[in-house]
Design an enzyme around this catalytic site. Structure first.
Site, short mmCIF file in Angstrom:
data_model
loop_
_atom_site.label_atom_id
_atom_site.label_comp_id
_atom_site.label_asym_id
_atom_site.label_seq_id
_atom_site.Cartn_x
_atom_site.Cartn_y
_atom_site.Cartn_z
N CYS A 43 5.38 18.73 5.40
CA CYS A 43 6.55 19.05 6.21
C CYS A 43 7.87 19.13 5.41
CB CYS A 43 6.66 18.08 7.37
SG CYS A 43 7.58 18.75 8.79
N LYS A 76 3.61 11.16 1.85
CA LYS A 76 4.77 12.06 1.88
C LYS A 76 5.93 11.49 1.07
CE LYS A 76 7.71 14.29 5.41
NZ LYS A 76 7.96 14.29 6.87
N GLU A 118 0.50 17.78 9.92
CA GLU A 118 1.06 16.43 9.83
C GLU A 118 0.91 15.76 11.19
OE1 GLU A 118 5.47 14.62 8.64
OE2 GLU A 118 5.32 16.56 9.64
#
Length: 268
Positions: free
Chosen positions: A142, A106, A40
């Protein structure tokens, strides 16, 4: 399938970070990897204004990564930032190469441990899978790793391996949580889980931003039974692994959690 996890330390300079991507892609291709996975925020580290750095998927930075992927015949997965309609940015995982060029935005934003990602980042809404040579791969970013439903949804869409890019925040117990969560999501989805994080800036001789999640290293690969298959340390490095895709079918026969699921109980 052979996958390279390219654990780097991003800076606030997208062009310098692009050179890191180029070096990682070259090494991945030289070692016969089909996929090169970066963390990321590969395009630019957290802790700096992201709006001025954001580019669309057809912008210069993503296009340069696309050219690298095409030149070396690998699928490259790397974190970047793209403009969102409301003036914020999307935290996007670029997936490019092998006839693919798309992004995963995300879904779960890191509004935790005193950090508020949603202040500058807009959430995505759609799980993403990508076919590579007849094999379906899922992608995640993440903080997503704390939400099992995304990983079982990716498995429902045919994923047998999930690529996770991360820039994990440092702190007491955070490495233990990272390792536990990666292994748990592999077991939940009965997929291979390949999790590539930002290296610890301290290991690169840099001073980390104490107010931003800039990485701890310890990129980790877990197999479909939740066992740790391989792991890096804190410093920048590349981990090349061969994953046995047949183990997914074997595990799903022995531990058929995807088939055995029931609707969750809901309180009144």
């Amino acid at each position: 399938m052979r996958v390279a996890l390219c654990q780097i330390t991003s800076t606030d300079d997208p062009q310098a970070n692009l050179k890191e991507v180029e070096a990682g892609v070259r090494r991945a291709a030289a070692e016969g990897a089909a996929v090169a996975l970066f963390p990321e925020a590969t395009m630019a580290c957290f802790g700096v204004p992201l709006g001025p750095l954001a580019e669309p998927l057809d912008g210069p930075w993503a296009s340069a990564v696309r050219e690298l992927a095409a030149a070396h015949g690998v699928l490259v997965v790397a974190g970047m930032f793209t403009p969102a309609p409301d003036g914020r940015v999307f935290n996007t995982l670029l997936v490019t190469g092998r006839d693919q060029h798309l992004g995963y935005d995300k879904i779960h934003l890191f509004d935790a441990f005193g950090f508020t990602e949603s202040r500058t980042v807009a959430p995505g809404s759609t799980p993403v899978t990508v076919p590579v040579g007849g094999t379906v791969l899922g992608v995640a970013t993440c903080y997503d790793v704390r939400f099992p439903g995304l990983f079982t949804a990716l498995a429902d869409r045919g994923a047998v391996a999930i690529l996770l890019g991360a820039s994990w925040g440092a702190g007491e117990g955070k490495r233990e949580q990272w390792e536990l969560l990666v292994r748990a999501r592999a077991l939940d989805s009965t997929c291979w889980l390949l999790a590539c994080g930002q290296a610890n800036p301290l290991a690169s001789g840099l001073t980390p931003n104490p107010k931003a999640p800039t990485g701890i290293g310890y990129s980790t690969v877990a197999d479909p039974t939740g066992r740790m298959h391989a792991q890096l340390g804190a410093e920048p490095d590349t981990l090349v692994v061969d994953i046995d895709l047949g183990l997914v079918d074997q595990t799903r026969k022995v531990i058929p959690v995807l088939v055995n699921r029931r609707e969750p109980f809901r309180g009144s």
